[in-house]
Design a protein around this motif. Structure first.
Motif, PDB file in Angstrom:
ATOM      1  N   THR A 101      -3.206 -47.044   6.065  1.00 34.98           N
ATOM      2  CA  THR A 101      -1.824 -46.751   5.712  1.00 34.98           C
ATOM      3  C   THR A 101      -1.639 -47.075   4.224  1.00 34.98           C
ATOM      4  O   THR A 101      -2.117 -48.094   3.744  1.00 34.98           O
ATOM      5  CB  THR A 101      -0.851 -47.549   6.596  1.00 34.98           C
ATOM      6  N   GLN A 102      -0.956 -46.188   3.519  1.00 29.43           N
ATOM      7  CA  GLN A 102      -0.823 -46.336   2.073  1.00 29.43           C
ATOM      8  C   GLN A 102       0.264 -47.337   1.726  1.00 29.43           C
ATOM      9  O   GLN A 102       1.389 -47.261   2.239  1.00 29.43           O
ATOM     10  CB  GLN A 102      -0.493 -44.981   1.439  1.00 29.43           C
ATOM     11  N   VAL A 103      -0.070 -48.254   0.846  1.00 30.01           N
ATOM     12  CA  VAL A 103       0.901 -49.194   0.278  1.00 30.01           C
ATOM     13  C   VAL A 103       0.928 -48.961  -1.224  1.00 30.01           C
ATOM     14  O   VAL A 103      -0.106 -49.032  -1.886  1.00 30.01           O
ATOM     15  CB  VAL A 103       0.523 -50.652   0.585  1.00 30.01           C
ATOM     16  N   THR A 104       2.105 -48.668  -1.741  1.00 29.71           N
ATOM     17  CA  THR A 104       2.273 -48.432  -3.173  1.00 29.71           C
ATOM     18  C   THR A 104       3.335 -49.376  -3.702  1.00 29.71           C
ATOM     19  O   THR A 104       4.455 -49.405  -3.193  1.00 29.71           O
ATOM     20  CB  THR A 104       2.680 -46.983  -3.457  1.00 29.71           C
ATOM     21  N   VAL A 105       2.962 -50.153  -4.716  1.00 29.85           N
ATOM     22  CA  VAL A 105       3.876 -51.122  -5.310  1.00 29.85           C
ATOM     23  C   VAL A 105       4.165 -50.687  -6.738  1.00 29.85           C
ATOM     24  O   VAL A 105       3.249 -50.601  -7.560  1.00 29.85           O
ATOM     25  CB  VAL A 105       3.290 -52.533  -5.287  1.00 29.85           C
ATOM     26  N   SER A 106       5.418 -50.416  -7.016  1.00 30.61           N
ATOM     27  CA  SER A 106       5.806 -49.978  -8.353  1.00 30.61           C
ATOM     28  C   SER A 106       6.243 -51.170  -9.192  1.00 30.61           C
ATOM     29  O   SER A 106       6.780 -52.154  -8.675  1.00 30.61           O
ATOM     30  CB  SER A 106       6.945 -48.960  -8.264  1.00 30.61           C
ATOM     31  N   SER A 107       6.003 -51.057 -10.489  1.00 29.67           N
ATOM     32  CA  SER A 107       6.353 -52.169 -11.383  1.00 29.67           C
ATOM     33  C   SER A 107       7.774 -52.040 -11.889  1.00 29.67           C
ATOM     34  O   SER A 107       8.440 -51.035 -11.699  1.00 29.67           O
ATOM     35  CB  SER A 107       5.380 -52.198 -12.555  1.00 29.67           C
ATOM     36  N   LEU A 122     -11.538 -61.028  20.570  1.00 26.55           N
ATOM     37  CA  LEU A 122     -11.635 -60.199  19.387  1.00 26.55           C
ATOM     38  C   LEU A 122     -11.379 -60.980  18.113  1.00 26.55           C
ATOM     39  O   LEU A 122     -10.771 -62.052  18.121  1.00 26.55           O
ATOM     40  CB  LEU A 122     -10.598 -59.078  19.450  1.00 26.55           C
ATOM     41  N   ALA A 123     -11.846 -60.420  17.020  1.00 23.00           N
ATOM     42  CA  ALA A 123     -11.399 -60.801  15.692  1.00 23.00           C
ATOM     43  C   ALA A 123     -10.892 -59.528  15.045  1.00 23.00           C
ATOM     44  O   ALA A 123     -11.501 -58.460  15.198  1.00 23.00           O
ATOM     45  CB  ALA A 123     -12.540 -61.389  14.879  1.00 23.00           C
ATOM     46  N   MET A 124      -9.770 -59.621  14.354  1.00 26.28           N
ATOM     47  CA  MET A 124      -9.230 -58.455  13.679  1.00 26.28           C
ATOM     48  C   MET A 124      -9.004 -58.778  12.219  1.00 26.28           C
ATOM     49  O   MET A 124      -8.707 -59.920  11.859  1.00 26.28           O
ATOM     50  CB  MET A 124      -7.942 -57.990  14.349  1.00 26.28           C
ATOM     51  N   ALA A 125      -9.160 -57.785  11.388  1.00 27.25           N
ATOM     52  CA  ALA A 125      -9.092 -58.001   9.952  1.00 27.25           C
ATOM     53  C   ALA A 125      -8.414 -56.834   9.277  1.00 27.25           C
ATOM     54  O   ALA A 125      -8.361 -55.715   9.801  1.00 27.25           O
ATOM     55  CB  ALA A 125     -10.491 -58.200   9.384  1.00 27.25           C
ATOM     56  N   TRP A 126      -7.921 -57.104   8.081  1.00 27.19           N
ATOM     57  CA  TRP A 126      -7.365 -56.087   7.202  1.00 27.19           C
ATOM     58  C   TRP A 126      -8.258 -55.960   5.967  1.00 27.19           C
ATOM     59  O   TRP A 126      -8.694 -56.979   5.411  1.00 27.19           O
ATOM     60  CB  TRP A 126      -5.952 -56.441   6.767  1.00 27.19           C
ATOM     61  N   PHE A 127      -8.469 -54.742   5.576  1.00 29.30           N
ATOM     62  CA  PHE A 127      -9.194 -54.428   4.354  1.00 29.30           C
ATOM     63  C   PHE A 127      -8.338 -53.472   3.535  1.00 29.30           C
ATOM     64  O   PHE A 127      -7.413 -52.850   4.057  1.00 29.30           O
ATOM     65  CB  PHE A 127     -10.539 -53.775   4.672  1.00 29.30           C
ATOM     66  N   ARG A 128      -8.643 -53.342   2.274  1.00 32.28           N
ATOM     67  CA  ARG A 128      -7.905 -52.384   1.454  1.00 32.28           C
ATOM     68  C   ARG A 128      -8.840 -51.734   0.436  1.00 32.28           C
ATOM     69  O   ARG A 128      -9.839 -52.315   0.043  1.00 32.28           O
ATOM     70  CB  ARG A 128      -6.730 -53.051   0.736  1.00 32.28           C
ATOM     71  N   ARG A 129      -8.448 -50.530   0.057  1.00 31.68           N
ATOM     72  CA  ARG A 129      -9.200 -49.800  -0.957  1.00 31.68           C
ATOM     73  C   ARG A 129      -8.219 -49.264  -1.984  1.00 31.68           C
ATOM     74  O   ARG A 129      -7.388 -48.400  -1.657  1.00 31.68           O
ATOM     75  CB  ARG A 129     -10.003 -48.665  -0.332  1.00 31.68           C
ATOM     76  N   GLU A 180      -0.893 -54.462  -8.357  1.00 30.30           N
ATOM     77  CA  GLU A 180      -2.325 -54.475  -8.050  1.00 30.30           C
ATOM     78  C   GLU A 180      -2.624 -54.530  -6.556  1.00 30.30           C
ATOM     79  O   GLU A 180      -3.783 -54.440  -6.154  1.00 30.30           O
ATOM     80  CB  GLU A 180      -3.027 -55.642  -8.762  1.00 30.30           C
ATOM     81  N   ASP A 181      -1.590 -54.676  -5.733  1.00 30.40           N
ATOM     82  CA  ASP A 181      -1.770 -54.600  -4.284  1.00 30.40           C
ATOM     83  C   ASP A 181      -1.760 -53.152  -3.790  1.00 30.40           C
ATOM     84  O   ASP A 181      -2.011 -52.899  -2.608  1.00 30.40           O
ATOM     85  CB  ASP A 181      -0.657 -55.358  -3.555  1.00 30.40           C
ATOM     86  N   THR A 182      -1.475 -52.225  -4.659  1.00 31.01           N
ATOM     87  CA  THR A 182      -1.466 -50.814  -4.284  1.00 31.01           C
ATOM     88  C   THR A 182      -2.839 -50.390  -3.786  1.00 31.01           C
ATOM     89  O   THR A 182      -3.853 -50.575  -4.467  1.00 31.01           O
ATOM     90  CB  THR A 182      -1.066 -49.944  -5.482  1.00 31.01           C
ATOM     91  N   ALA A 183      -2.874 -49.868  -2.560  1.00 28.35           N
ATOM     92  CA  ALA A 183      -4.143 -49.498  -1.938  1.00 28.35           C
ATOM     93  C   ALA A 183      -3.869 -48.856  -0.580  1.00 28.35           C
ATOM     94  O   ALA A 183      -2.742 -48.897  -0.080  1.00 28.35           O
ATOM     95  CB  ALA A 183      -5.032 -50.727  -1.746  1.00 28.35           C
ATOM     96  N   VAL A 184      -4.919 -48.319  -0.007  1.00 27.39           N
ATOM     97  CA  VAL A 184      -4.875 -47.912   1.400  1.00 27.39           C
ATOM     98  C   VAL A 184      -5.364 -49.101   2.212  1.00 27.39           C
ATOM     99  O   VAL A 184      -6.482 -49.580   2.007  1.00 27.39           O
ATOM    100  CB  VAL A 184      -5.751 -46.678   1.668  1.00 27.39           C
ATOM    101  N   TYR A 185      -4.520 -49.548   3.123  1.00 22.91           N
ATOM    102  CA  TYR A 185      -4.839 -50.699   3.954  1.00 22.91           C
ATOM    103  C   TYR A 185      -5.289 -50.215   5.331  1.00 22.91           C
ATOM    104  O   TYR A 185      -4.599 -49.413   5.974  1.00 22.91           O
ATOM    105  CB  TYR A 185      -3.627 -51.603   4.096  1.00 22.91           C
ATOM    106  N   SER A 186      -6.415 -50.755   5.786  1.00 22.29           N
ATOM    107  CA  SER A 186      -6.916 -50.378   7.096  1.00 22.29           C
ATOM    108  C   SER A 186      -7.289 -51.627   7.879  1.00 22.29           C
ATOM    109  O   SER A 186      -7.555 -52.676   7.307  1.00 22.29           O
ATOM    110  CB  SER A 186      -8.125 -49.449   6.973  1.00 22.29           C
TER     111      SER A 186
END
Length: 122
Positions: free
Chosen positions: A116-122, A31-38, A88-94
């Motif tokens: 999964t939601q990632v939220t980064v506060s300043s 397999l190859a596995m990857a992470w994407f974000r939106r 700016e890394d705030t996104a839904v990561y899949s």
């Protein structure tokens, strides 16, 4: 086949999170596995990927040096260690999986999952 991502949350800038993703055991072969974000209002983008067969990894320029992708002891688990997080890394990561070698094209991955939601506060 659905992949399950977990580990997201709310973190302050400069903090860290570790995401994990497991593919059901029905997946077989190399397999190859990857992470994407939106991010909100933006298109999905490539983050990182790893080949099972040779452990070669690749990262987007925006996360290189801060994020690390790795695979677990079990065949179908992949992690994304995210350090020095920025707003700016705030996104839904899949995560996604495909046979053979990784690709930056989300559409080429046969197996995908909920994010999964990632939220980064300043």
């Amino acid at each position: 086949v659905q992949l399950q991502a977990s580990g997201g949350g709310l973190v302050q800038a400069g903090g860290s999170l570790r995401l994990s993703c497991t593919a059901p055991q029905r997946t077989s072969g190399s397999l190859a596995m990857a992470w994407f974000r939106r991010a909100p209002g933006k298109e999905r983008t490539f983050v990182a990927a790893i080949n099972w067969i040779d452990d070669i990894t690749q990262y987007s320029d925006s996360v290189k040096g801060r994020f690390t992708i790795s695979r677990g002891d079990t065949k179908n688990t992949v992690y994304l260690q995210m350090n020095n997080l920025k707003p700016e890394d705030t996104a839904v990561y899949s995560c996604a999986a495909r046979a053979g070698l990784f690709s930056r094209d989300y559409g080429s991955y046969r197996f995908r999952g909920q994010g999964t939601q990632v939220t980064v506060s300043s």
